[in-house]
Design an enzyme around this catalytic site. Structure first.
Site, PDB file in Angstrom:
ATOM      1  N   GLN A  50       0.249  -5.106   1.747  1.00  0.00           N
ATOM      2  CA  GLN A  50      -0.174  -4.336   2.578  1.00  0.00           C
ATOM      3  C   GLN A  50       1.059  -3.739   3.220  1.00  0.00           C
ATOM      4  O   GLN A  50       0.936  -2.445   4.151  1.00  0.00           O
ATOM      5  CB  GLN A  50      -0.312  -5.211   4.068  1.00  0.00           C
ATOM      6  CG  GLN A  50      -1.932  -6.142   4.340  1.00  0.00           C
ATOM      7  CD  GLN A  50      -2.636  -6.440   5.382  1.00  0.00           C
ATOM      8  OE1 GLN A  50      -2.125  -7.541   6.304  1.00  0.00           O
ATOM      9  NE2 GLN A  50      -3.091  -5.580   6.521  1.00  0.00           N
ATOM     10  N   HIS A 134      -7.922 -15.002   6.267  1.00  0.00           N
ATOM     11  CA  HIS A 134      -7.711 -13.226   6.252  1.00  0.00           C
ATOM     12  C   HIS A 134      -6.323 -13.030   5.463  1.00  0.00           C
ATOM     13  O   HIS A 134      -7.045 -12.171   4.336  1.00  0.00           O
ATOM     14  CB  HIS A 134      -7.496 -12.704   7.544  1.00  0.00           C
ATOM     15  CG  HIS A 134      -8.149 -11.460   7.555  1.00  0.00           C
ATOM     16  ND1 HIS A 134      -8.779 -10.346   7.887  1.00  0.00           N
ATOM     17  CD2 HIS A 134      -6.321 -10.887   6.733  1.00  0.00           C
ATOM     18  CE1 HIS A 134      -8.597  -9.355   8.202  1.00  0.00           C
ATOM     19  NE2 HIS A 134      -7.201  -8.913   6.779  1.00  0.00           N
ATOM     20  N   HIS A 138      -6.588 -11.602   1.556  1.00  0.00           N
ATOM     21  CA  HIS A 138      -5.253  -9.940   1.627  1.00  0.00           C
ATOM     22  C   HIS A 138      -4.710 -10.558  -0.299  1.00  0.00           C
ATOM     23  O   HIS A 138      -4.874  -9.620  -1.033  1.00  0.00           O
ATOM     24  CB  HIS A 138      -4.384 -10.283   2.123  1.00  0.00           C
ATOM     25  CG  HIS A 138      -4.486  -9.406   3.247  1.00  0.00           C
ATOM     26  ND1 HIS A 138      -5.256  -7.163   2.746  1.00  0.00           N
ATOM     27  CD2 HIS A 138      -4.623  -8.711   4.668  1.00  0.00           C
ATOM     28  CE1 HIS A 138      -5.406  -6.771   3.938  1.00  0.00           C
ATOM     29  NE2 HIS A 138      -5.125  -7.698   4.919  1.00  0.00           N
TER      30      HIS A 138
HETATM   31 NI    NI Z   1      -6.104  -7.919   7.502  1.00  0.00          NI
END
Ligand code: NI
Length: 169
Positions: A50, A134, A138
């Protein structure tokens, strides 16, 4: 250093990340930067992809910085066991403005390495169990959209395409 959060559409979010192999000062710096970036974005979890770094590394703090002892670093994490289920609304820093009710296990045990490379196992419930799933998603190139029906997923995708066209994404 606060990194900008990579949003849905970037290919780094859709590929499996590489294992962490060097547990050195550079990794420790990156982990600190990930916590800083996560708090700045008001998230409770952040995975390295991210911020554009394709490594199997995530940070979690379900207290949003209130309790320093709650900070968790997961390098090369894997889910060992799950139990029960929970249905709660879930969001993602890479999908700002979008939320959906996602079914996750109620209780999740993970095995991972800490920032020094030391292996540990940890069991989480409720929000922590959800964060484990979660963030590990990723690291395998999966976003919460993958858990939605095709109909709901396409609706969100269409909205994002419009935002991209309008220059608002
Ligand atoms: Ni996320």
């Amino acid at each position: 250093m606060i990194y900008p959060i990579v949003k849905y559409g970037a290919s780094v979010l859709e590929h499996k990340a590489a294992p962490v192999t060097a547990f050195d000062a550079k990794l420790a710096r990156l982990v600190e930067d990930m916590f800083e970036s996560m708090y700045a974005a008001h998230g409770v979890g952040l995975a390295a992809p991210q911020i554009g770094i394709p490594l199997q590394l995530a940070v979690i703090d379900t207290t949003s910085g209130a309790d320093p002892a709650a900070r968790l670093v997961l390098a090369n994490p894997e889910i060992l066991a799950t139990e029960g289920k929970q249905n709660e609304e879930e969001g993602c820093l890479s999908l700002p403005g979008f939320h959906a009710v996602i079914r996750r296990p109620a209780r999740v045990t993970v095995r991972a390495q800490n920032v020094s490379g030391k292996p540990f196992t940890r069991t989480g419930e409720a929000l922590l169990a959800r964060a484990f799933c979660h963030e590990i998603d990723h690291l395998h190139g999966r976003l919460f959209l993958a858990h939605l029906s095709a109909l709901k997923r396409d609706l969100i995708r269409r909205k994002i395409r419009k935002l991209i066209k309008a220059g608002d994404w």
